[in-house]
Design an enzyme around this catalytic site. Structure first.
Site: not given
Ligand SMILES: [Zn+2]
Length: 1027
Positions: A126, A129-130, A227
């Site tokens: 994740h 991905e950012h 998040e």
């Protein structure tokens, strides 16, 4: 984990339409599971301005066995269900698979997916991905993803991390744009910069609470960190996480791919770099292309720029095997957060049973289990509805009920929310009983037929977003190496199932036995609220920080302070975005064509007709003006809409009626709409909108069913009514945290005008409070009588307008049946048409919610849609979002999302999403003028143009045939208005921006509301004094 700025999940549909913003249900969801539950779409060409390349005969342009730019074409097939030609190509050096669906659709889609099953819960996939979309070799710019949003006319740009894969996807109708974004995406995934400083910003870092004060407390910050705290503030997410990790404990699914907040700090920069090297390899990637653009340029570019530099590596390391089957059932229990607006504490438990099903790659079996799941859980005829919901000891099915097929092993789950713990055993007994009963009695053939009809119709129904939908419904299957082409042959799978059903009348019962009764891979999960949930988390977090800090050397400790300063400087530094491609004015296409609408008065009912190729479906919208209802009645209309269609009619009980509806139509949907005047903005109407559609051959029945429902609805069964009402209330408080910014904007709008107030009372948080109160204070008999009374007032010809979308040929037949329907509808005396809008004095409200993050909003009244300043304000909203709020509220202050927008009703909003701050953010909203004044003085051509493109993206959003003309129907915004608006957006000058900024932002507006949705904090009082 999505990174879409179109945070529109759950937006009232009217608002979406008014803004020309499509509710992207995918946005904001954390796992791919929420995405597409069925192969949903469509067939046939959408309504297009031009058709580029069409395969008309079966003499395929690209042939099996041929080589194209380093790719070998392995398989070409025409798929009639979607009228497309599927090409499977494989890169010869690296083994990368490229799936190209050539279809006469200009909304082209491109995606690149990597198989990334996690090996821990640090969220490495994740965070990567950012970071991937945070600058690359050719595009060394921070966050080109967000910057590109304003340099393109993409209809979707997103990246997401699922339980075992990472996806980068975009779609656009403009070919220059397509090539631009494709270049950025490919450079980003194969050659990302992966800077340490960006890792600190996006992933996690230690930082002093006050960056400039070395003595202030050291805390954890980071976008992904925040998040994930935000995501797990919604209990349904916690339940899902618990379900998957306990059902598949020996595989990657036991970990949280997005990252567990208490595990994320175990991630190191080095691990991230290694993860990229290993998993972002072409041999572990899949590329998807959809639409009308030719594939050769893509192949050539891919091969020469990137793939050419790689050798093949065996991707077996990322393979996800099937889970070993258990020999006996398992049980697990989880604590969760107490929901502030939920049921009483002792009722806030959830319980669910999950069973492991078949291998995802067994395409036909998954299809059939999907049908079986529908039969078991959807609607009043389904076994679990009868067995678990109707005994009425809960708030109905929970959000984790369904058949899930995004993991390698598919699974079925059914659960209840708002159950008392004392009823856990009862649930389990009823669950078993239901299965036994179903196995013995079997399924009603009419019920089976209605489910199959629904499937057939979903194939005909066209969405505006075919390419994205096709990818999402194939993604998990593809990721596990399944046959995605076979998965598109829906009619074929349906035919096969029908054949099996007619050959063997026990076919479905045997499936129940195999997958449910004799399946010992079964998990029962329970979840109960714990008042110290947050405190426990904070303590664990504190412990983690202390422990991690104690392991650091004095040198590393000093670095925390320096990193904080450096990050802040980087965030504030101005950078050169000129390396990023951008569309030019010449690249922008003309507005999309629109079919002619005709308006007729039929039997005195204003009727709008839209002739458009609908693929043998007729769409019906009936809008009843209910403005003259008393305030008290109006407040109950959302409840009325929700329950009355599920109560049966005078001639058919609710089970029979549900079967009738589903075997002839796509169900009936009722919604309440508050529609402001788009020209002057000083009045509004309240409407009740009924929507349905049916295959052309069933249109006569569709109208007959409408008539039966509207004229003969029956609310007498108070037990059933009570259950429906309780389930309705129970569901209201689910999902607030996911769409918190939308609720916040509804709340702040409620402080600006009485229409806003009404909306919040009908759709927002105030609605929940009102309903809970109302139910407590009134008997079920009183409620029944009130609802009956409302129903007897609203369905009249005199306050109705109708829109019908159908193919031109079929229109005469539709009109014939429509007229019969009208003849039987009653005419009451005319109802008042509009209410005058009243603007309110400035105020502030804090809605206390038991969540660890805030949602802030500020709204003020500017001008409605048709005013000449509206397009300028919309451009300004884009500037404010991209150049002011994003860098400050998201990048510097750690909120997950933020933005500004103006609605058709003339309300200008600021919002933040999953925000660690509250008051600070409102202060930033308040200082917008200072920023705007400084910015507009040096506003250059490029910046202004980018903001215009951002607006254009939403204006030119594709519209499905069933929705054409609906903006005009509901809001009275015509296609001409739209074209005028669009050209006004494109022609806005810097001088106009300056003058509009001066006019609307210089003085604090006279009608303004601010609100915070979030935890109780001290000093809120000073906030109030501040307004
Ligand atoms: Zn994310």
């Amino acid at each position: 984990m999505h990174r879409s700025v179109k945070y529109l999940h759950g937006v009232p549909r009217s608002l979406c339409r008014a803004l020309h913003e499509t509710a992207v249900t995918r946005a904001l969801s954390f796992s791919v599971e929420d995405i597409v539950r069925l192969v949903e779409p469509t067939a046939d060409a959408l309504y297009h301005r031009e058709s580029l390349q069409v395969v008309t005969d079966r003499d395929y342009k690209y042939k099996e066995g041929q080589n194209y730019h380093g790719f070998q074409c392995e398989r070409v097939e025409y798929i009639s269900d979607f009228d497309l030609t599927s090409h499977t190509l494989r890169h010869m050096e690296t083994g990368l698979e490229l799936w190209y669906l050539n279809r006469n659709d200009t909304n082209n889609v491109f995606s690149i997916n990597f198989r990334t099953p996690p090996v821990d819960s640090t969220g490495v996939a994740h965070v990567l991905e950012h970071l991937t979309l945070n600058g690359s070799e050719k595009y060394p710019v921070r966050d080109p993803f967000f910057k590109m949003l304003n340099r393109s006319v993409a209809t979707n740009m997103n990246a997401l991390t699922g339980a075992d894969l990472t996806v980068y996807i975009f779609s656009t109708r403009n070919e220059t744009d397509y090539r631009n974004i494709q270049r950025i995406y490919l450079d980003s995934v194969f050659r990302p910069s992966l800077l340490y400083i960006d890792y600190l910003q996006e992933g996690w870092r230690f930082e002093h609470k006050n960056v400039h004060d070395k003595r202030s407390e050291i805390i954890i910050k980071g976008i992904v960190y925040n998040e994930m705290i935000g995501i797990f503030s919604e209990n349904s997410r916690l339940f899902r996480k618990g379900l998957v990790s306990n059902l598949l404990p020996e595989l990657a699914y036991k970990y949280t791919a997005g990252g567990d907040p208490l595990e994320i700090p175990n991630l190191t920069y080095l691990k991230l770099i290694e993860f990229h090297q290993k998993y972002y390899h072409p041999s572990n990637a899949r590329i998807f292309c959809y639409g009308s653009f030719d594939i050769m340029d893509t192949l050539e570019f891919l091969n020469e720029e990137y793939l050419y530099h790689y050798d093949y590596t065996d991707p077996a390391y990322s393979h996800v095997p099937l889970h070993p089957r258990w020999s006996s059932p398992h049980y697990a229990h989880l604590p969760c957060r107490l929901v502030s607006r939920g049921a009483p504490k002792d009722k806030q438990n959830q319980i669910g049973c999950a069973l492991l099903m078949c291998d995802r790659t067994n395409v036909q079996e998954v299809f059939e289990l999907n049908v079986l799941a529908e039969l078991l859980i959807r609607g009043p005829n389904s076994a679990f509805y009868k067995g678990l919901v109707e005994p009425n000891f809960s708030g109905g099915f929970n959000r984790n009920t369904g058949y899930y097929f995004t993991s390698r092993d598919t699974y079925f789950a059914v659960g209840l929310q708002d159950v008392s713990a004392a009823d856990f055993d009862r649930f389990y007994e009823l669950f078993q009983q239901t299965l036994h009963k179903t196995f013995i009695k079997g399924f009603d053939p009419n019920h089976v037929e209605s489910v199959l009809h629904k499937l057939e119709m979903s194939l005909k129904h066209q969405t505006a977003d075919v390419g994205n939908t096709l990818l999402f419904s194939s993604m998990a299957l593809w990721n596990h190496g399944g046959d995605v082409v076979a998965n598109l042959r829906v009619s074929e799978m349906l035919r096969l199932l029908r054949a099996k059903l007619s050959e063997n009348k026990y076919y479905l019962q045997q499936k129940v036995e195999q997958y449910f009764l004799t399946n010992s891979h079964k998990l029962t999960l329970t979840m109960s609220p714990d008042e110290s949930y947050d405190e426990n988390f904070r303590e664990a977090e504190k412990k983690l920080i202390t422990q991690k800090l104690s392991e650091l050397s004095p040198g590393s400790l000093g670095k925390i302070y320096r990193n904080g300063i450096q990050l802040e400087a980087t965030q504030k530094a101005k950078e050169n975005t000129n390396v990023l491609p951008c569309l030019s004015l010449e690249d922008v296409d003309e507005p999309i064509g629109h079919p002619q609408l005709t308006e007729e008065l039929i039997d005195n009912v204003p009727t709008q007709l839209c002739a458009v190729p609908t693929n043998d479906i007729t769409y019906l919208n009936c809008l009843f003006n209910i403005t003259s209802l008393s305030h008290d009645d109006a407040m109950l209309v959302p409840l009325f809409c929700n329950v009355f269609k599920n109560m049966g009619t005078r001639n058919h009980d609710f089970r029979e009626f549900d079967k009738m509806i589903l075997s002839k139509t796509a169900n009936f949907d009722f919604k309440v709409k508050v529609v402001e005047d788009v020209e002057h903005g000083m009045s509004y109407k309240i409407g009740l909108l009924m929507t349905t559609y049916a295959l052309d051959k069933n249109v006569k029945d569709m109208f007959a069913l409408c008539e039966e429902l509207l004229l003969n609805f029956k609310l007498d069964d108070t037990d059933r009514l009570k259950m429906l009402i309780e389930n309705y209330i129970s569901k209201l408080s689910v999902g607030i945290a996911v769409s918190g910014h939308l609720y916040a904007m509804l709340c702040s709008a409620a402080l600006v005008s009485d229409a806003g107030q009404l909306k919040s009372h009908l759709l927002g948080i105030d609605h929940i409070d009102f309903m809970k109160n109302y139910i407590e204070q009134n008997s079920i008999e009183d409620i029944r009588d009130r609802l009956k009374d409302i129903g007897s007032k609203v369905f009249s010809k005199s306050n109705m307008r109708v829109a019908i979308n159908s193919s031109e040929d079929f229109q005469p037949t539709v009109l014939e049946h429509y007229q019969t329907f009208l003849q039987n509808l009653p005419t009451f005396e005319d109802m008042t048409e509009t209410s005058k809008l009243r603007l309110l004095e400035p105020s502030f409200q804090h809605y206390v919610m038991n969540v660890p993050v805030n949602y802030c909003a500020k709204s003020f009244f500017a001008v409605p849609y048709l005013h000449e300043d509206h397009p300028v304000l919309r451009v300004i909203a884009k500037l404010v979002s991209a150049k002011y709020l994003l860098p400050v509220v998201r990048e510097q202050n750690g909120a997950y999302g933020t933005g500004a927008r103006i609605g058709y009703d003339g309300l200008f909003h600021f919002y933040s999403y999953r925000d660690p701050h509250s008051r600070k953010t409102l202060d930033i909203f308040d200082k917008t003028y200072e920023w705007l004044a400084a910015m507009s003085d040096r506003l250059d051509h490029q910046t202004l143009f980018e903001a215009k493109l951002g607006v254009l993206q939403l204006l030119d959003w594709p519209t499905a045939p069933g929705e054409l003309g609906i903006d005009y129907f509901i809001l009275r915004v015509s296609h001409e208005d739209y074209c005028k608006y669009r050209s006004r957006v494109l022609s806005v000058t810097a001088d106009e921006v300056r003058s509009v900024v001066h006019k609307y932002f210089k003085e604090e507006p006279r009608h303004v509301g601010k609100c915070i949705l979030g935890p109780q904090r001290e000093r809120i009082q000073s906030q109030i004094e501040n307004v």
